[in-house]
Design a protein around this motif. Structure first.
Motif, PDB file in Angstrom:
ATOM      1  N   TRP A  91      -6.768   6.637  -8.740  1.00  0.00           N
ATOM      2  CA  TRP A  91      -5.911   7.631  -8.303  1.00  0.00           C
ATOM      3  C   TRP A  91      -4.842   8.047  -9.450  1.00  0.00           C
ATOM      4  CZ3 TRP A  91      -0.692   7.906  -6.881  1.00  0.00           C
ATOM      5  CH2 TRP A  91      -0.252   9.240  -6.162  1.00  0.00           C
ATOM      6  N   ALA A  92      -4.248   7.033  -9.468  1.00  0.00           N
ATOM      7  CA  ALA A  92      -2.841   7.045 -10.378  1.00  0.00           C
ATOM      8  C   ALA A  92      -3.272   7.447 -12.005  1.00  0.00           C
ATOM      9  CB  ALA A  92      -2.067   5.827 -10.552  1.00  0.00           C
ATOM     10  N   ALA A  93      -4.519   6.929 -12.370  1.00  0.00           N
ATOM     11  CA  ALA A  93      -5.100   7.246 -13.800  1.00  0.00           C
ATOM     12  C   ALA A  93      -5.331   8.708 -13.816  1.00  0.00           C
ATOM     13  CB  ALA A  93      -6.142   6.223 -13.921  1.00  0.00           C
ATOM     14  N   LEU A  94      -6.238   9.076 -12.819  1.00  0.00           N
ATOM     15  CA  LEU A  94      -6.197  10.508 -12.831  1.00  0.00           C
ATOM     16  C   LEU A  94      -4.967  11.344 -12.754  1.00  0.00           C
ATOM     17  CD1 LEU A  94      -9.374  10.302 -10.548  1.00  0.00           C
ATOM     18  CD2 LEU A  94      -9.464  10.786 -12.767  1.00  0.00           C
ATOM     19  N   ARG A  95      -4.306  11.065 -11.686  1.00  0.00           N
ATOM     20  CA  ARG A  95      -2.884  11.785 -11.890  1.00  0.00           C
ATOM     21  C   ARG A  95      -2.085  11.538 -13.103  1.00  0.00           C
ATOM     22  NH1 ARG A  95       2.352  10.764  -9.862  1.00  0.00           N
ATOM     23  NH2 ARG A  95       3.354  12.508  -8.315  1.00  0.00           N
ATOM     24  N   ALA A  96      -2.212  10.696 -13.926  1.00  0.00           N
ATOM     25  CA  ALA A  96      -1.273  10.678 -15.134  1.00  0.00           C
ATOM     26  C   ALA A  96      -1.862  11.601 -16.175  1.00  0.00           C
ATOM     27  CB  ALA A  96      -1.420   9.367 -15.553  1.00  0.00           C
ATOM     28  N   GLN A  97      -3.301  11.979 -15.972  1.00  0.00           N
ATOM     29  CA  GLN A  97      -3.870  12.859 -17.030  1.00  0.00           C
ATOM     30  C   GLN A  97      -3.857  14.256 -16.483  1.00  0.00           C
ATOM     31  OE1 GLN A  97      -4.463  11.413 -19.909  1.00  0.00           O
ATOM     32  NE2 GLN A  97      -3.629   9.602 -19.033  1.00  0.00           N
ATOM     33  N   HIS A  98      -3.352  14.539 -15.093  1.00  0.00           N
ATOM     34  CA  HIS A  98      -3.443  15.827 -14.753  1.00  0.00           C
ATOM     35  C   HIS A  98      -4.895  16.173 -14.283  1.00  0.00           C
ATOM     36  CE1 HIS A  98       0.633  16.108 -15.506  1.00  0.00           C
ATOM     37  NE2 HIS A  98       0.406  15.856 -16.925  1.00  0.00           N
ATOM     38  N   LEU A  99      -5.790  15.184 -13.867  1.00  0.00           N
ATOM     39  CA  LEU A  99      -7.095  15.489 -13.462  1.00  0.00           C
ATOM     40  C   LEU A  99      -7.110  15.394 -11.884  1.00  0.00           C
ATOM     41  CD1 LEU A  99      -8.690  13.082 -16.146  1.00  0.00           C
ATOM     42  CD2 LEU A  99      -8.802  15.728 -16.232  1.00  0.00           C
ATOM     43  N   LEU A 136       1.845   5.472   5.934  1.00  0.00           N
ATOM     44  CA  LEU A 136       1.638   5.512   4.725  1.00  0.00           C
ATOM     45  C   LEU A 136       0.404   6.448   4.385  1.00  0.00           C
ATOM     46  CD1 LEU A 136       1.084   1.724   4.262  1.00  0.00           C
ATOM     47  CD2 LEU A 136       3.107   3.005   3.541  1.00  0.00           C
ATOM     48  N   ASP A 137       0.698   7.221   3.327  1.00  0.00           N
ATOM     49  CA  ASP A 137      -0.414   7.937   2.459  1.00  0.00           C
ATOM     50  C   ASP A 137      -1.159   7.044   1.675  1.00  0.00           C
ATOM     51  OD1 ASP A 137       0.402  10.380   3.878  1.00  0.00           O
ATOM     52  OD2 ASP A 137       1.566  10.808   2.246  1.00  0.00           O
ATOM     53  N   VAL A 138      -2.592   6.899   1.938  1.00  0.00           N
ATOM     54  CA  VAL A 138      -3.288   5.877   1.272  1.00  0.00           C
ATOM     55  C   VAL A 138      -4.485   6.646   0.614  1.00  0.00           C
ATOM     56  CG1 VAL A 138      -2.702   4.172   2.839  1.00  0.00           C
ATOM     57  CG2 VAL A 138      -4.891   5.656   3.057  1.00  0.00           C
ATOM     58  N   VAL A 139      -5.112   6.042  -0.468  1.00  0.00           N
ATOM     59  CA  VAL A 139      -6.124   6.347  -1.279  1.00  0.00           C
ATOM     60  C   VAL A 139      -7.508   5.665  -0.652  1.00  0.00           C
ATOM     61  CG1 VAL A 139      -7.221   7.061  -3.509  1.00  0.00           C
ATOM     62  CG2 VAL A 139      -4.729   6.788  -3.144  1.00  0.00           C
ATOM     63  N   THR A 140      -8.476   6.237   0.127  1.00  0.00           N
ATOM     64  CA  THR A 140      -9.220   5.431   0.558  1.00  0.00           C
ATOM     65  C   THR A 140     -10.580   5.519  -0.294  1.00  0.00           C
ATOM     66  OG1 THR A 140     -10.345   7.464   1.862  1.00  0.00           O
ATOM     67  CG2 THR A 140      -8.451   6.025   2.994  1.00  0.00           C
ATOM     68  N   LEU A 141     -11.279   4.427  -0.069  1.00  0.00           N
ATOM     69  CA  LEU A 141     -12.657   4.581  -0.894  1.00  0.00           C
ATOM     70  C   LEU A 141     -13.543   5.688  -0.457  1.00  0.00           C
ATOM     71  CD1 LEU A 141     -13.140   0.734  -1.083  1.00  0.00           C
ATOM     72  CD2 LEU A 141     -13.622   2.251  -3.033  1.00  0.00           C
ATOM     73  N   SER A 142     -13.535   6.213   0.740  1.00  0.00           N
ATOM     74  CA  SER A 142     -14.468   7.298   1.229  1.00  0.00           C
ATOM     75  C   SER A 142     -13.970   8.326   0.674  1.00  0.00           C
ATOM     76  CB  SER A 142     -14.226   7.422   2.672  1.00  0.00           C
ATOM     77  OG  SER A 142     -12.976   7.284   3.179  1.00  0.00           O
ATOM     78  N   ALA A 143     -12.679   8.756   0.444  1.00  0.00           N
ATOM     79  CA  ALA A 143     -12.207   9.950  -0.221  1.00  0.00           C
ATOM     80  C   ALA A 143     -12.481   9.798  -1.830  1.00  0.00           C
ATOM     81  CB  ALA A 143     -10.479  10.084  -0.093  1.00  0.00           C
ATOM     82  N   GLU A 162      -5.753   3.091  -5.698  1.00  0.00           N
ATOM     83  CA  GLU A 162      -4.431   3.604  -6.134  1.00  0.00           C
ATOM     84  C   GLU A 162      -4.690   3.598  -7.836  1.00  0.00           C
ATOM     85  OE1 GLU A 162       0.267   3.156  -6.023  1.00  0.00           O
ATOM     86  OE2 GLU A 162      -0.910   1.317  -5.484  1.00  0.00           O
ATOM     87  N   LEU A 163      -5.139   2.800  -8.351  1.00  0.00           N
ATOM     88  CA  LEU A 163      -5.441   2.508  -9.703  1.00  0.00           C
ATOM     89  C   LEU A 163      -6.206   3.792 -10.496  1.00  0.00           C
ATOM     90  CD1 LEU A 163      -5.351   0.731 -12.433  1.00  0.00           C
ATOM     91  CD2 LEU A 163      -7.153  -0.213 -11.817  1.00  0.00           C
ATOM     92  N   PHE A 217       0.873  -1.431  -0.110  1.00  0.00           N
ATOM     93  CA  PHE A 217      -0.031   0.116   0.112  1.00  0.00           C
ATOM     94  C   PHE A 217       0.764   1.192   0.057  1.00  0.00           C
ATOM     95  CE2 PHE A 217      -2.628  -3.318   1.418  1.00  0.00           C
ATOM     96  CZ  PHE A 217      -3.817  -3.276   0.945  1.00  0.00           C
ATOM     97  N   ALA A 218       2.138   1.058  -0.370  1.00  0.00           N
ATOM     98  CA  ALA A 218       2.943   2.323  -0.614  1.00  0.00           C
ATOM     99  C   ALA A 218       2.702   2.941  -1.867  1.00  0.00           C
ATOM    100  CB  ALA A 218       4.416   2.114  -0.556  1.00  0.00           C
ATOM    101  N   LEU A 219       2.227   4.239  -2.004  1.00  0.00           N
ATOM    102  CA  LEU A 219       1.942   4.909  -3.254  1.00  0.00           C
ATOM    103  C   LEU A 219       3.071   4.648  -4.228  1.00  0.00           C
ATOM    104  CD1 LEU A 219      -0.186   7.866  -2.377  1.00  0.00           C
ATOM    105  CD2 LEU A 219      -1.226   5.626  -3.422  1.00  0.00           C
ATOM    106  N   GLN A 220       2.797   4.735  -5.795  1.00  0.00           N
ATOM    107  CA  GLN A 220       3.754   4.452  -6.606  1.00  0.00           C
ATOM    108  C   GLN A 220       4.800   3.229  -6.552  1.00  0.00           C
ATOM    109  OE1 GLN A 220       4.587   8.367  -8.310  1.00  0.00           O
ATOM    110  NE2 GLN A 220       3.751   9.098  -6.398  1.00  0.00           N
TER     111      GLN A 220
END
Length: 223
Positions: free
Chosen positions: A175-183, A198-205, A172-173, A160-163
Motif C-alpha cells: 500500500w505504501a509503495a503504491l501510495r508513494a508513487q501516486h498509484l 484501526l484503518d488496515v490494509v487487508t489481503l482481500s482488499a 502496508e508495504l 498495525f497503525a498505518l504510517q
C-alpha cells in the motif's frame, strides 16, 4: 469500511496479543489446511517459482498453516492468502528476490527483509501460493520495487497503525509503495481491535484491486 469486533488481520500477525483470538477462531481451518481430516494425513502441496516469469513490482502471495497464517485466514476470511511480498527484481543468478514484512524469527532479524521468491513460497507450511501483476506500467512497477528495497531493515509494524515510524506490515508495504508513487491503492478497512480502531490494509482488499492480474505461469504447483 468494514467494522470487525477484533483483530488487525493483515499480513503475518505478531505472536502476541490478539493473535491468540485468530488462532482459536481458525482452529478448524488449521486442521483442514494441515491436511488432518477424517483420521488421515494428506500430502502438502509444493510450489515452484518460474523466476523469468516475474518482473520487479509483481506481488507474491502465500497461505501458510503457521500460527500467524491461520490467524490471518480467520480474521480476513474473504482473503485467499495470509501473506504477501513484493518482487524487487532478480539477482546475478537470475533468481527473483522478494521484499516482505513479517515478525522477526530470531533476535536481531529485521521485520522488512528480502528472500528469494522460491524460499518465500517453498516452505513446508505453505498450502497455497500465487503471483500477480499490479495494474501499472513497467517503469511504475520498478519505482514501486525500488521503494520497497529502500525500506529493507525497517521494523515489523506489530501495532498495525498505518504510517507508524520506521515500521511496516506486509500489506502496508505494498500500500505504501503504491501510495508513494501516486498509484491506485487497495481500499482500507476500519476494524475495532484490542489496539483501538484501526484503518488496515487487508489481503482481500489487495486481491480486489482493480486490474490486478494473476500470473499462473510464474508459480506452479508441483505434483
Amino acid at each position: 469500511m468494514i467494522d470487525r469486533p477484533v483483530g488487525a488481520g493483515v499480513g503475518a500477525l505478531p505472536r502476541r496479543g490478539f493473535l491468540r483470538y485468530g488462532a482459536a477462531v481458525g482452529a478448524a481451518l488449521a486442521a483442514t489446511a494441515a491436511g488432518l481430516s477424517a483420521g488421515h494425513v494428506c500430502a502438502a502441496p509444493r510450489w515452484r517459482v518460474i523466476d523469468a516469469a516475474l518482473r520487479a513490482g509483481d506481488l507474491l502471495f502465500r497461505r501458510t498453516v503457521s500460527l500467524e497464517g491461520v490467524a490471518v485466514s480467520a480474521l480476513d476470511a474473504a482473503g485467499r492468502f495470509s501473506h504477501v511480498g513484493l518482487v524487487a527484481g532478480h539477482d546475478a543468478q537470475g533468481l527473483a528476490r522478494v521484499v516482505h514484512a513479517c515478525p522477526p524469527e530470531y533476535p536481531g532479524e529485521t521485520g522488512v527483509r528480502e528472500a528469494t521468491a522460491q524460499d518465500f513460497v517453498g516452505a513446508a507450511d505453505v498450502r497455497d501460493a500465487a503471483a500477480a501483476r499490479l495494474p501499472v506500467d513497467a517503469a511504475q512497477a520498478r519505482a514501486v520495487a525500488q521503494w520497497a528495497l529502500r525500506h529493507v531493515g525497517w521494523d515489523f509494524n506489530d501495532r498495525f497503525a498505518l504510517q507508524s515510524p520506521h515500521a511496516l506490515y506486509c500489506t502496508e508495504l505494498v500500500w505504501a509503495a503504491l501510495r508513494a508513487q501516486h498509484l491506485p491503492q487497495p481500499a482500507l478497512a476500519r476494524w475495532n481491535t484490542p489496539l483501538g480502531v484501526l484503518d488496515v490494509v487487508t489481503l482481500s482488499a489487495l486481491l480486489a484491486l482493480p486490474g490486478l492480474r494473476f500470473l499462473p505461469q510464474a508459480v506452479q504447483r508441483e505434483a
